[in-house]
Design an enzyme around this catalytic site. Structure first.
Site, PDB file in Angstrom:
ATOM      1  N   GLY A  42       0.780  -1.230  -0.050  1.00  0.00           N
ATOM      2  CA  GLY A  42      -0.043   0.020  -0.048  1.00  0.00           C
ATOM      3  C   GLY A  42       0.792   1.181  -0.015  1.00  0.00           C
ATOM      4  O   GLY A  42       1.963   1.206   0.701  1.00  0.00           O
ATOM      5  N   THR A  43       0.375   2.146  -0.664  1.00  0.00           N
ATOM      6  CA  THR A  43       0.963   3.703  -0.754  1.00  0.00           C
ATOM      7  C   THR A  43      -0.158   4.637  -1.082  1.00  0.00           C
ATOM      8  O   THR A  43      -1.190   3.904  -1.729  1.00  0.00           O
ATOM      9  CB  THR A  43       1.904   3.753  -1.997  1.00  0.00           C
ATOM     10  OG1 THR A  43       1.471   3.557  -3.183  1.00  0.00           O
ATOM     11  CG2 THR A  43       3.162   2.838  -1.656  1.00  0.00           C
ATOM     12  N   THR A  44      -0.238   5.978  -1.018  1.00  0.00           N
ATOM     13  CA  THR A  44       0.778   6.842  -0.192  1.00  0.00           C
ATOM     14  C   THR A  44       0.075   7.472   0.697  1.00  0.00           C
ATOM     15  O   THR A  44      -1.141   7.659   0.696  1.00  0.00           O
ATOM     16  CB  THR A  44       1.285   7.583  -1.488  1.00  0.00           C
ATOM     17  OG1 THR A  44       1.591   7.083  -2.642  1.00  0.00           O
ATOM     18  CG2 THR A  44       2.048   8.870  -1.141  1.00  0.00           C
TER      19      THR A  44
END
Length: 265
Positions: A42-44
């Site tokens: 997962g990002t951001t």
């Protein structure tokens, strides 16, 4: 059955009696590259201070290699009344750490009868990240961003970490994840020290929009699926999640200003 002693740390109890339940428990079935390659990431995450507190926001996309693993993942969590944490990295481990961190703070408050200071909370989270170092070296790192309202200092504060558990206090704003270089550029241009909460939320959404524009692992506001970032504001009144209706209006306004629809006739 776990016997709870007099200490205030729930993580210590797990480490003593059930280490297999900790987020950093070893993975036996796959090698390092195999485990890391098959886990959604997962990002951001972005965080910024404003006049009365802080805002933290995260996009909704998780990726697994070049595949979008999820469009609806939530990466920002309320940890207690005055703090929030955002996670980037190996999604499953990161979410487990965020949930365990919340339990750790609740347990401390029940045992000690008082809340940890904001610095104390940040140090507790740093020790949990440090315990995950073995998995981090296998490519399953967790990089959180922690922020909250310091009731003693009367101000919002932001803390970042590295994979070894190193703890750093950030000033004004910060971002983590693969889209962070682009988000930070937006934050530098848009952040103002005297912003109110509404302006700060808009800046956070715009920073995520810029990150999604250049980083394929970051998901921007999705008007078709009605998916908006997860955004929290924290001030002296506590943490509150910003409603999707407000975020939808802001996202559409940002998109309009960057297209022909936003130009004056």
């Amino acid at each position: 059955m776990i016997e709870l002693g007099p200490g205030p740390s729930f993580v210590e109890y797990l480490n003593r009696d059930r280490p297999d339940l900790l987020p950093g428990a070893p993975i036996q079935s796959q090698g390092a590259s195999g485990a890391a390659g098959q886990v959604p990431h997962g990002t951001t995450i972005v965080a910024l201070s404003y006049a009365e507190g802080i805002v933290m926001a995260g996009d909704r996309r998780a990726t697994m290699g070049n595949v979008i693993a999820s469009r609806r993942i939530e990466k920002v969590f309320e940890t207690d009344r005055f703090s929030v944490v955002g996670i980037a990295g190996a999604a499953g481990v990161a979410i487990d750490i965020a949930k365990l961190f919340r339990v750790e703070l609740e347990h401390y408050e029940k045992i000690e009868g008082t809340r940890l200071s904001l610095d104390g909370k940040a140090n507790r989270l740093a020790s949990m990240i440090r315990a995950n170092l073995t998995l981090a070296m296998q490519g399953m790192s967790v990089i959180p961003l922690f922020a909250g309202y310091d009731t003693l200092a009367g101000t919002g504060r932001i803390f970042s970490f590295d994979i070894t558990g190193g703890l750093y206090e950030e000033v004004e704003h910060h971002s983590v994840g693969s889209g962070s270089p682009y988000a930070r550029g937006a934050l530098k241009k848009l952040w103002q020290p005297d912003m109110d909460a509404t302006a700060a939320v808009r800046v956070a959404v715009e920073a995520l929009y810029d990150a999604a524009d250049d980083d394929s692992a970051t998901g921007g506001p999705d008007a078709v699926r009605k998916l908006w970032p997860v955004v929290y504001a924290v001030d002296s009144h506590g943490a509150r999640r910003v409603e999707d209706a407000i975020l939808a209006e802001m996202a559409r306004s940002i998109i309009a200003t960057r297209t022909d629809d936003g130009k004056e006739a």
